[in-house]
Design a protein around this motif. Structure first.
Motif, PDB file in Angstrom:
ATOM      1  N   ARG A 101       0.822  -1.210   0.000  1.00 21.68           N
ATOM      2  CA  ARG A 101       0.000   0.000   0.000  1.00 21.68           C
ATOM      3  C   ARG A 101       0.854   1.258   0.000  1.00 21.68           C
ATOM      4  N   ILE A 102       1.983   1.249   0.699  1.00 22.65           N
ATOM      5  CA  ILE A 102       2.865   2.419   0.726  1.00 22.65           C
ATOM      6  C   ILE A 102       3.289   2.793  -0.692  1.00 22.65           C
ATOM      7  N   TYR A 103       3.693   1.807  -1.472  1.00 22.99           N
ATOM      8  CA  TYR A 103       4.191   2.115  -2.816  1.00 22.99           C
ATOM      9  C   TYR A 103       3.060   2.366  -3.803  1.00 22.99           C
ATOM     10  N   LEU A 104       2.010   1.587  -3.762  1.00 21.16           N
ATOM     11  CA  LEU A 104       0.938   1.741  -4.747  1.00 21.16           C
ATOM     12  C   LEU A 104       0.014   2.914  -4.438  1.00 21.16           C
ATOM     13  N   GLU A 105      -0.260   3.170  -3.171  1.00 21.72           N
ATOM     14  CA  GLU A 105      -1.201   4.234  -2.815  1.00 21.72           C
ATOM     15  C   GLU A 105      -0.508   5.551  -2.467  1.00 21.72           C
ATOM     16  N   ILE A 106       0.578   5.495  -1.717  1.00 22.79           N
ATOM     17  CA  ILE A 106       1.232   6.737  -1.298  1.00 22.79           C
ATOM     18  C   ILE A 106       2.176   7.244  -2.382  1.00 22.79           C
ATOM     19  N   ILE A 107       3.149   6.428  -2.795  1.00 26.22           N
ATOM     20  CA  ILE A 107       4.130   6.877  -3.787  1.00 26.22           C
ATOM     21  C   ILE A 107       3.456   7.052  -5.152  1.00 26.22           C
ATOM     22  N   ASP A 108       2.814   6.002  -5.657  1.00 26.91           N
ATOM     23  CA  ASP A 108       2.263   6.043  -7.015  1.00 26.91           C
ATOM     24  C   ASP A 108       1.040   6.950  -7.148  1.00 26.91           C
ATOM     25  N   SER A 109       0.252   7.086  -6.105  1.00 26.20           N
ATOM     26  CA  SER A 109      -0.981   7.879  -6.192  1.00 26.20           C
ATOM     27  C   SER A 109      -0.900   9.202  -5.451  1.00 26.20           C
ATOM     28  N   GLY A 110       0.186   9.418  -4.714  1.00 26.32           N
ATOM     29  CA  GLY A 110       0.362  10.691  -4.024  1.00 26.32           C
ATOM     30  C   GLY A 110      -0.512  10.886  -2.802  1.00 26.32           C
ATOM     31  N   ARG A 111      -0.970   9.819  -2.194  1.00 24.21           N
ATOM     32  CA  ARG A 111      -1.863   9.895  -1.028  1.00 24.21           C
ATOM     33  C   ARG A 111      -1.081  10.186   0.253  1.00 24.21           C
ATOM     34  N   VAL A 112      -0.578  11.416   0.378  1.00 23.45           N
ATOM     35  CA  VAL A 112       0.193  11.784   1.570  1.00 23.45           C
ATOM     36  C   VAL A 112      -0.665  11.731   2.831  1.00 23.45           C
TER      37      VAL A 112
ATOM     38  N   THR B 196       6.120  14.260  -2.280  1.00 21.55           N
ATOM     39  CA  THR B 196       5.827  15.489  -3.020  1.00 21.55           C
ATOM     40  C   THR B 196       6.849  15.715  -4.122  1.00 21.55           C
ATOM     41  N   MET B 197       8.131  15.516  -3.808  1.00 18.31           N
ATOM     42  CA  MET B 197       9.192  15.680  -4.804  1.00 18.31           C
ATOM     43  C   MET B 197       9.032  14.678  -5.951  1.00 18.31           C
ATOM     44  N   LEU B 198       8.791  13.411  -5.626  1.00 20.47           N
ATOM     45  CA  LEU B 198       8.639  12.388  -6.664  1.00 20.47           C
ATOM     46  C   LEU B 198       7.409  12.647  -7.530  1.00 20.47           C
ATOM     47  N   ARG B 199       6.287  12.992  -6.917  1.00 22.68           N
ATOM     48  CA  ARG B 199       5.051  13.209  -7.672  1.00 22.68           C
ATOM     49  C   ARG B 199       5.126  14.479  -8.516  1.00 22.68           C
ATOM     50  N   THR B 200       5.919  15.485  -8.080  1.00 22.47           N
ATOM     51  CA  THR B 200       6.107  16.701  -8.872  1.00 22.47           C
ATOM     52  C   THR B 200       6.983  16.403 -10.084  1.00 22.47           C
ATOM     53  N   ALA B 201       8.075  15.684  -9.868  1.00 19.40           N
ATOM     54  CA  ALA B 201       9.009  15.379 -10.956  1.00 19.40           C
ATOM     55  C   ALA B 201       8.461  14.306 -11.894  1.00 19.40           C
ATOM     56  N   PHE B 202       7.765  13.326 -11.341  1.00 21.84           N
ATOM     57  CA  PHE B 202       7.308  12.158 -12.108  1.00 21.84           C
ATOM     58  C   PHE B 202       5.836  11.875 -11.786  1.00 21.84           C
ATOM     59  N   PRO B 203       4.914  12.727 -12.235  1.00 26.50           N
ATOM     60  CA  PRO B 203       3.514  12.581 -11.840  1.00 26.50           C
ATOM     61  C   PRO B 203       2.868  11.269 -12.291  1.00 26.50           C
ATOM     62  N   ASP B 204       3.477  10.602 -13.261  1.00 24.64           N
ATOM     63  CA  ASP B 204       2.939   9.316 -13.728  1.00 24.64           C
ATOM     64  C   ASP B 204       3.729   8.131 -13.173  1.00 24.64           C
ATOM     65  N   CYS B 205       4.498   8.327 -12.115  1.00 23.33           N
ATOM     66  CA  CYS B 205       5.366   7.251 -11.602  1.00 23.33           C
ATOM     67  C   CYS B 205       4.543   6.035 -11.183  1.00 23.33           C
ATOM     68  N   ARG B 206       5.146   4.876 -11.369  1.00 28.65           N
ATOM     69  CA  ARG B 206       4.510   3.604 -11.048  1.00 28.65           C
ATOM     70  C   ARG B 206       5.533   2.641 -10.468  1.00 28.65           C
ATOM     71  N   THR B 207       5.076   1.868  -9.502  1.00 29.09           N
ATOM     72  CA  THR B 207       5.885   0.817  -8.890  1.00 29.09           C
ATOM     73  C   THR B 207       5.345  -0.525  -9.355  1.00 29.09           C
ATOM     74  N   GLU B 208       6.216  -1.328  -9.925  1.00 27.48           N
ATOM     75  CA  GLU B 208       5.851  -2.681 -10.371  1.00 27.48           C
ATOM     76  C   GLU B 208       6.559  -3.657  -9.446  1.00 27.48           C
ATOM     77  N   ILE B 209       5.808  -4.233  -8.520  1.00 28.61           N
ATOM     78  CA  ILE B 209       6.377  -5.141  -7.528  1.00 28.61           C
ATOM     79  C   ILE B 209       6.639  -6.491  -8.181  1.00 28.61           C
ATOM     80  N   GLU B 210       7.878  -6.946  -8.095  1.00 28.60           N
ATOM     81  CA  GLU B 210       8.254  -8.256  -8.635  1.00 28.60           C
ATOM     82  C   GLU B 210       8.219  -9.343  -7.576  1.00 28.60           C
TER      83      GLU B 210
END
Length: 151
Positions: free
Chosen positions: A25-36, A68-82
């Motif tokens: 959830r941290i990576y998919l919801e917070i990092i990838d979706s910006g849910r601070v 905030t920095m990641l979502r500003t620089a890369f608003p379409d960022c995605r984490t693909e968990i392997e």
């Protein structure tokens, strides 16, 4: 303060499952979706991010800044968990991180270039299911090369 939405865990396998779910959830919801707004429910106030520079190493406000920095620089960022493995209070994840450089990053103007590189994250969880420690290993050289920011 709220904790993760996972039900109370009691057995060792339930604790590992809860911690794996929180990490996902941290990576998919917070990092990838910006849910601070979810940061305080997933990270302990005494968090130490061992691979961050010293001014950004402690506490949840540093995570807000990072997201905030990641979502500003890369608003379409995605984490693909392997892969993700856990034991006791530790979960380790291997993943790809991708996106497009569309905003300022490390003092550089947007290049519009896409990127995709590997990462590994190691997290320790407290008894309440929130992250207390994080270590990350990223292929920063590949990332910067793909953005055209280094040779």
């Amino acid at each position: 303060m709220t904790t993760t939405s996972s039900p109370a865990a009691s057995s060792p396998s339930e604790i590992v499952a809860r911690n794996r779910d929180t990490m996902r959830r941290i990576y998919l919801e917070i990092i990838d979706s910006g849910r601070v707004d979810l940061i305080d429910s997933h990270f302990a106030p005494e968090l130490t991010n061992h691979t961050a520079p010293e001014p950004l190493r402690h506490g949840t406000e540093a995570i807000v800044g990072l997201v905030t920095m990641l979502r500003t620089a890369f608003p379409d960022c995605r984490t693909e968990i392997e892969d993700m493995v856990g034991t006791g209070d530790v979960v380790v994840m291997r993943n790809w991180f991708s996106g497009t450089h569309l905003g300022p990053f490390l003092g550089n103007e947007p290049t519009g270039r896409p990127f995709r590189f590997r990462q590994m994250h190691w997290m320790r969880f407290g008894a309440d299911g929130r992250v207390t420690d994080h270590w990350g290993l990223r292929d920063d050289v590949a990332h910067l090369q793909q953005l055209g920011l280094t040779r």
